[in-house]
Enzyme design. Structure first.
Site, PDB file in Angstrom:
ATOM      1  N   GLN A 403       0.859   6.076   6.335  1.00 33.78           N
ATOM      2  CA  GLN A 403       0.171   6.439   5.141  1.00 33.78           C
ATOM      3  C   GLN A 403      -0.373   7.713   4.939  1.00 33.78           C
ATOM      4  OE1 GLN A 403      -0.557   4.165   2.877  1.00 33.78           O
ATOM      5  NE2 GLN A 403      -0.714   1.954   3.856  1.00 33.78           N
ATOM      6  N   ASP A 503       2.963  -5.941   4.886  1.00 31.50           N
ATOM      7  CA  ASP A 503       2.501  -4.955   4.260  1.00 31.50           C
ATOM      8  C   ASP A 503       3.788  -4.284   3.754  1.00 31.50           C
ATOM      9  OD1 ASP A 503       1.402  -2.374   3.213  1.00 31.50           O
ATOM     10  OD2 ASP A 503       1.197  -1.437   5.293  1.00 31.50           O
ATOM     11  N   CYS A 530       0.721  -2.491  -2.226  1.00 33.27           N
ATOM     12  CA  CYS A 530       0.537  -1.244  -2.535  1.00 33.27           C
ATOM     13  C   CYS A 530       1.047  -1.280  -4.283  1.00 33.27           C
ATOM     14  CB  CYS A 530       1.419  -0.113  -1.888  1.00 33.27           C
ATOM     15  SG  CYS A 530       3.336  -0.526  -1.782  1.00 33.27           S
ATOM     16  N   GLU A 573      -4.353   0.277  -3.069  1.00 34.61           N
ATOM     17  CA  GLU A 573      -4.119  -0.708  -2.196  1.00 34.61           C
ATOM     18  C   GLU A 573      -4.840  -1.823  -2.432  1.00 34.61           C
ATOM     19  OE1 GLU A 573      -1.714  -0.871   0.524  1.00 34.61           O
ATOM     20  OE2 GLU A 573      -0.982   1.132  -0.164  1.00 34.61           O
TER      21      GLU A 573
END
Length: 581
Positions: A403, A503, A530, A573
């Protein structure tokens, strides 16, 4: 003048040059875009496909640098037919000899023929891109205004107070939660099924708990990828691309007044630029595919010894294989950055930060997108740096995922853990695991962590990260989730508490993964998004009515929360908890 009148005027202004020399090509590829065709033609021409030799112009235009004499390419992505227009008959006939050697899907050779009069009219009338550009170039148009600075591209909210940015992001998320409910409702009505009892009366699909702010607002990015090219005055520059280089309408603007870029990255960009200007090598030119320096990657971590900042720097070069030029560039970079790589990290400043890893990656692809197998040569230091999250250390290599907001990442990890409701008997599936940050951070709360990612470098880093942090209850597998998740989940059928955390990249989860999750015995999973557009699409399949293809009970979105990892940008997010009905 109305936009309709402007469109008509712009269409009338489109030049017809080259339409008398038009080729109709059956490419056998329905989904290829004009840009993809341009890259494929350029690549095959450089490789000398079919033995056809072209004589390039002395000063080629954007399309003539792809193929001499080429004026225009037209293709609808929903059709397999492409049209190529040329300046003269000689160029068209020469192109015929070459184009028949290209292959589409299933290795079928292109079929190339002269276009008829109907094709010519279609090609002129359907040239929407030029119409769009004519409108965009008109400042009086009522369409969305063109970006006026590099800030509008890279940090579009930079002028807003941070509190207002958070309100805008909450509004964006609410809009997507409403869209998710609308999509689910539509899917039930389409199949003539009664709406499920779990669907709420509210406009949003589930309760929304707001957006958690980022702990750091300015200079937060630990990863910056800078383009190398020419500025508005045609001088070599390092920074962000403003405009469209492939249309000869773009240039590079420096990162030095960007809020999202750290002082360390700005100093490194200046230092590299000083070296580049005295190296004797030019930036890579995307139009001519000549030049040396492609891009500059700067990643930030922390020293294991004193917690001070440490940089990883990787320079991308336009070189096919290791040679004397590569050796010379490596020596020049080493000489430039050696003072920054000496001593302890704590002894360095923001103006001369500590470089713990310096490398070069080289390839000759048409695009600056670095191939997965591109060679990487270490120049100084180690092959990786380390970053921290919740007291754990993670190794980060040039291409692995981590990240971009280190402090914000800790907030994200803690929020994911709360939503997952883990215990000592939980088997945690960490899908799209990257360098293992999520799974390793939560491993102490569960029985087992199983991670999957498509990037080999990320999986290698994840294994090293687990070992470095003394985490033993983890397993990692490299491959596509859709190919591996069924077998892995089958191993834990006897475990009553299997929880997944997904994710995915911006494209969302593959349909095969969604279908398997839906038809599995999994009762709960956390989706970390995202890109909320992809989440909306994925939610429809996860929540639609039971059918022959989807015998499993629908998942239900039960709550959602946003985490801001990107201050000054219009992204965030979004974490959504999905549970069985």
């Amino acid at each position: 003048m109305s936009d309709t009148e402007k469109i008509a005027e712009a269409a009338a202004a489109i030049p017809t040059k080259g339409n008398d020399h038009l080729l109709k090509c059956e490419t056998y590829d329905y989904y290829a875009t004009e840009g993809a065709l341009r890259k494929e033609i350029t690549k095959k021409m450089k490789a000398g496909l079919g033995g056809v030799e072209f004589k390039p112009s002395e000063e080629p235009s954007r399309l003539e640098s792809v193929m001499p004499g080429l004026v225009r390419i037209g293709k609808n992505p929903s059709s397999s037919v492409a049209y190529l227009s040329f300046a003269n008959e000689e160029a068209k006939e020469k192109a015929k000899e070459f184009l028949v050697h290209l292959k589409g899907k299933k290795s079928q050779h292109w079929e190339v023929a002269d276009a008829g009069s109907d094709d010519v009219n279609y090609f002129i009338n359907k040239n929407k891109e030029q119409i769009k550009r004519a409108l965009e170039d008109d400042p009086s148009s009522s369409k969305r205004p063109k970006p006026s600075s590099i800030h509008d591209f890279t940090e579009p909210l930079y002028q807003q107070p941070y509190a207002d940015q958070l309100k805008q992001k909450e509004s964006n998320i609410n809009s997507h939660l409403r869209k998710m409910k609308s999509n689910i409702t539509w899917s039930y009505k389409k199949e003539q099924k009664p709406l499920p009892s779990w669907l709420p009366d509210t406009k949003e699909v589930c309760p929304f708990e707001g957006v958690v702010p980022s702990p750091v607002i300015d200079g937060y990015r630990n990863k910056v990828e800078l383009s190398i090219g020419y500025d508005k005055d045609q001088k070599p520059a390092v920074g962000f691309l403003f405009g469209k280089t492939h249309e000869a309408r773009g240039w590079i603007e420096g990162p030095y007044d960007m809020k999202i870029v750290s002082a360390l990255a700005k100093s490194t960009a200046r230092k590299f630029t000083e070296y580049m200007l005295t190296s004797g090598h030019a930036p890579y030119d995307k139009l001519t595919h000549e030049g040396m320096f492609r891009s500059l990657l700067i990643r930030e971590g922390v020293s294991k010894d004193d917690g001070a900042p440490v940089l990883l720097v990787d320079v991308q070069l336009n070189i096919a294989e290791e040679n004397e030029t590569l050796t010379s560039i490596c020596e020049g970079l080493a000489k430039t950055f050696t003072p920054w790589a000496e001593g302890a990290a704590k002894d360095h400043t923001a103006e001369e930060p500590f470089v713990g890893s310096l490398s070069v990656t080289y390839h000759t692809s048409v695009s600056n997108m670095c191939p997965e197998d591109a060679p990487c040569k270490l120049v100084l230091g180690a092959a990786f740096i380390e970053d921290c999250a919740n007291g754990l250390r993670f190794k980060v290599s040039p291409r692995s995922f981590f990240q971009v907001n280190s402090k914000g990442n800790e907030v994200l990890l803690n929020t994911i853990g709360k939503y997952a409701s883990l215990d000592e008997g939980t088997v945690l599936l960490d899908l799209c695991c990257g360098t293992g940050t999520i799974g390793i951070s939560l491993a102490g709360k569960v029985k087992k962590v199983v991670g999957i990612d498509i990037a080999k470098s990320s999986i290698e880093d994840a294994k090293l990260n687990a070992a470095a942090n003394g985490v033993e209850n983890v397993e990692y597998y490299c491959g596509k989730c859709e190919d591996l998740v069924e077998e892995i989940l089958g191993r834990y059928k006897g475990d009553s508490n299997v929880v997944a955390i997904v994710d995915p990249p911006r494209g969302g989860l593959h349909k095969k993964v969604l279908t398997f999750l839906r038809n599995s015995n999994l009762q709960r999973f956390v989706y970390v998004s995202c890109n909320q557009n992809s989440l909306c699409e994925n939610t429809t399949l996860l929540c639609k009515a039971t059918s022959t293809k989807l015998p499993g009970a629908p998942f239900v979105p039960t709550k959602a929360i946003g985490v801001d990892l990107f201050p000054h940008c219009d992204q965030q997010e979004l974490i959504v908890l999905f549970e069985r009905q």
